[in-house]
Design a protein around this motif. Structure first.
Motif, PDB file in Angstrom:
ATOM      1  N   GLU A   1      13.568  -2.515  -3.159  1.00  0.00           N
ATOM      2  CA  GLU A   1      13.227  -1.534  -3.445  1.00  0.00           C
ATOM      3  C   GLU A   1      12.225  -1.320  -4.258  1.00  0.00           C
ATOM      4  O   GLU A   1      11.749  -0.615  -4.251  1.00  0.00           O
ATOM      5  CB  GLU A   1      14.460  -0.631  -3.730  1.00  0.00           C
ATOM      6  CG  GLU A   1      15.122  -0.683  -1.858  1.00  0.00           C
ATOM      7  CD  GLU A   1      16.380  -1.432  -2.024  1.00  0.00           C
ATOM      8  OE1 GLU A   1      17.530  -1.254  -0.911  1.00  0.00           O
ATOM      9  OE2 GLU A   1      16.519  -2.466  -2.674  1.00  0.00           O
TER      10      GLU A   1
ATOM     11  N   LEU B   1       8.679  -2.208  -3.420  1.00  0.00           N
ATOM     12  CA  LEU B   1       8.319  -1.688  -2.536  1.00  0.00           C
ATOM     13  C   LEU B   1       7.129  -0.310  -2.685  1.00  0.00           C
ATOM     14  O   LEU B   1       6.273  -0.150  -2.018  1.00  0.00           O
ATOM     15  CB  LEU B   1       9.222  -0.932  -2.098  1.00  0.00           C
ATOM     16  CG  LEU B   1       9.787  -1.580  -0.893  1.00  0.00           C
ATOM     17  CD1 LEU B   1      11.105  -0.582  -0.100  1.00  0.00           C
ATOM     18  CD2 LEU B   1       9.565  -2.127   0.199  1.00  0.00           C
ATOM     19  N   ASN B   2       6.724   0.209  -3.666  1.00  0.00           N
ATOM     20  CA  ASN B   2       6.348   0.578  -4.295  1.00  0.00           C
ATOM     21  C   ASN B   2       4.260  -0.224  -4.723  1.00  0.00           C
ATOM     22  O   ASN B   2       3.458   0.266  -5.195  1.00  0.00           O
ATOM     23  CB  ASN B   2       5.698   1.442  -5.406  1.00  0.00           C
ATOM     24  CG  ASN B   2       6.661   1.612  -6.285  1.00  0.00           C
ATOM     25  OD1 ASN B   2       6.624  -0.098  -6.446  1.00  0.00           O
ATOM     26  ND2 ASN B   2       6.890   1.835  -7.948  1.00  0.00           N
ATOM     27  N   GLU B   3       4.426  -1.122  -4.643  1.00  0.00           N
ATOM     28  CA  GLU B   3       3.714  -2.039  -5.265  1.00  0.00           C
ATOM     29  C   GLU B   3       2.735  -2.839  -3.941  1.00  0.00           C
ATOM     30  O   GLU B   3       3.312  -2.928  -3.463  1.00  0.00           O
ATOM     31  CB  GLU B   3       3.688  -3.136  -6.466  1.00  0.00           C
ATOM     32  CG  GLU B   3       4.613  -2.783  -7.367  1.00  0.00           C
ATOM     33  CD  GLU B   3       5.822  -3.936  -7.921  1.00  0.00           C
ATOM     34  OE1 GLU B   3       5.264  -5.196  -8.059  1.00  0.00           O
ATOM     35  OE2 GLU B   3       6.521  -3.695  -8.987  1.00  0.00           O
ATOM     36  N   ASP B   4       2.041  -3.010  -3.872  1.00  0.00           N
ATOM     37  CA  ASP B   4       1.018  -4.170  -2.853  1.00  0.00           C
ATOM     38  C   ASP B   4       1.604  -4.941  -2.386  1.00  0.00           C
ATOM     39  O   ASP B   4       2.166  -6.117  -3.447  1.00  0.00           O
ATOM     40  CB  ASP B   4      -0.632  -4.061  -3.609  1.00  0.00           C
ATOM     41  CG  ASP B   4      -1.139  -5.078  -2.242  1.00  0.00           C
ATOM     42  OD1 ASP B   4      -2.323  -5.579  -2.956  1.00  0.00           O
ATOM     43  OD2 ASP B   4      -0.487  -4.739  -1.553  1.00  0.00           O
TER      44      ASP B   4
ATOM     45  N   SER C   1       8.287   0.038   6.677  1.00  0.00           N
ATOM     46  CA  SER C   1       7.784   1.658   6.245  1.00  0.00           C
ATOM     47  C   SER C   1       7.147   1.734   5.000  1.00  0.00           C
ATOM     48  O   SER C   1       5.921   2.667   5.627  1.00  0.00           O
ATOM     49  CB  SER C   1       9.414   2.495   6.255  1.00  0.00           C
ATOM     50  OG  SER C   1      10.297   2.704   6.874  1.00  0.00           O
ATOM     51  N   ALA C   2       7.486   0.870   4.116  1.00  0.00           N
ATOM     52  CA  ALA C   2       6.073   0.626   2.549  1.00  0.00           C
ATOM     53  C   ALA C   2       4.976   0.224   3.400  1.00  0.00           C
ATOM     54  O   ALA C   2       3.873   0.465   3.147  1.00  0.00           O
ATOM     55  CB  ALA C   2       7.546  -0.467   1.902  1.00  0.00           C
TER      56      ALA C   2
END
Length: 286
Positions: free
Chosen positions: A267, A270-273, A25-26
């Motif tokens: 988790e 996940l907000n990183e590349d 999903s990320a």
């Protein structure tokens, strides 16, 4: 992009469908989960309850095919019972098209040992399922099971990087079709290096990285999910493996708990590349 992820759902362990849904999903993939079982905790914990939901495989196939749903990819992981393997095979056959990426993670064991649900019948059904795959992601134990080789003996023989050459020939023995890529995951050389072998017909590459010497639950699931998403997003398989290794390394670096059964803190990254190129990873474990 839409992927059907056929796997179990474990309440504790940060693995299986939790890993599939979170990682893909990320990376912009619409994940459609098909739970083969629901567990209070993944099977590495000393105690757990497992609720059989295997009939969801055939029900999902019936409902989704009736709705005209298509998938860009199908990923399969842990199969709790032999009988469910037949329904998974039928699911893949139902939704498989020329442009559908099929990734089979033949989850059967690790470190030379089989998981508690493993049976000879399970092995034969997974061999049949492997024939349908574009990519399979066995660890070394699972590769040996597919090839009919003593896993403990082979693992004991790998003492240096040169010994990894013994693994390459096994890939040709388990390859389900001429165009299939075999990615052998989490091969340890000592406690400081770990390798993944990417094998296609006529070519192979070992992708190594540093290791902290620890083993964590769910890294095999994360590897398969990240690899699937990276390939669907346009990366060649070898580059996708390198990006996946980097992703796992960053997740492991964020993991502070001592108990390996709780898995890694993926988790946190996940907000990183997720398309990195190098890092630190660990052995694949269910």
């Amino acid at each position: 992009m839409r992927v059907a992820a056929i796997n179990d759902l474990s309440g504790l362990g940060n693995c299986s469908l939790l890993a599939d849904i979170g990682a893909m999903s990320a990376m912009g993939i619409d994940v459609c989960p098909v739970p083969t079982a629901v567990l209070t905790a993944q099977t590495g914990f000393p105690s757990y309850h497992m609720q059989d939901t295997g009939d969801m495989v055939k029900h999902s196939a019936k409902e989704w095919s009736g709705m005209g749903i298509d998938f860009d990819g199908i990923l399969t992981g842990y199969i709790p019972y032999d009988a469910i393997a037949d329904d998974i095979y039928a699911f893949v056959q139902t939704f498989r098209k020329d442009n559908t990426l099929i990734l089979i993670d033949p989850v059967m064991g690790d470190n030379g040992l089989c998981y508690s649900n493993y049976t000879p019948q399970m092995l034969e059904k997974i061999k049949k399922l492997v024939v349908l795959a574009d990519i399979i992601t066995p660890n070394l134990t699972e590769l040996c099971l597919l090839a009919g080789v003593d896993a403990k003996q082979l693992i004991a023989q790998i003492k240096s990087e040169k010994d990894l050459q013994k693994v390459a020939s096994l890939c040709d023995r388990v390859r389900g079709n001429a165009g299939q890529t075999v990615v052998v995951t989490g091969m340890s050389v000592g406690t400081e290096r770990i390798y993944n072998l990417v094998s296609t017909a006529g070519a192979y590459e070992y992708i190594g990285c540093s290791s902290n010497g620890e083993s964590y639950s769910g890294t095999g699931d994360l590897f398969a999910a990240s690899l699937m998403a990276n390939v669907l997003n346009g990366k060649p398989v070898n580059e996708a493996v390198r990006a996946t290794v980097h992703f796992l390394g960053r997740a492991i670096a964020q993991t502070k708990q001592v108990d390996r059964n709780f898995g890694v803190n993926f988790e946190a990254v996940l907000n990183e590349d997720v398309g990195g190129t190098n890092g630190k990873t660990s052995r694949k474990n269910k």
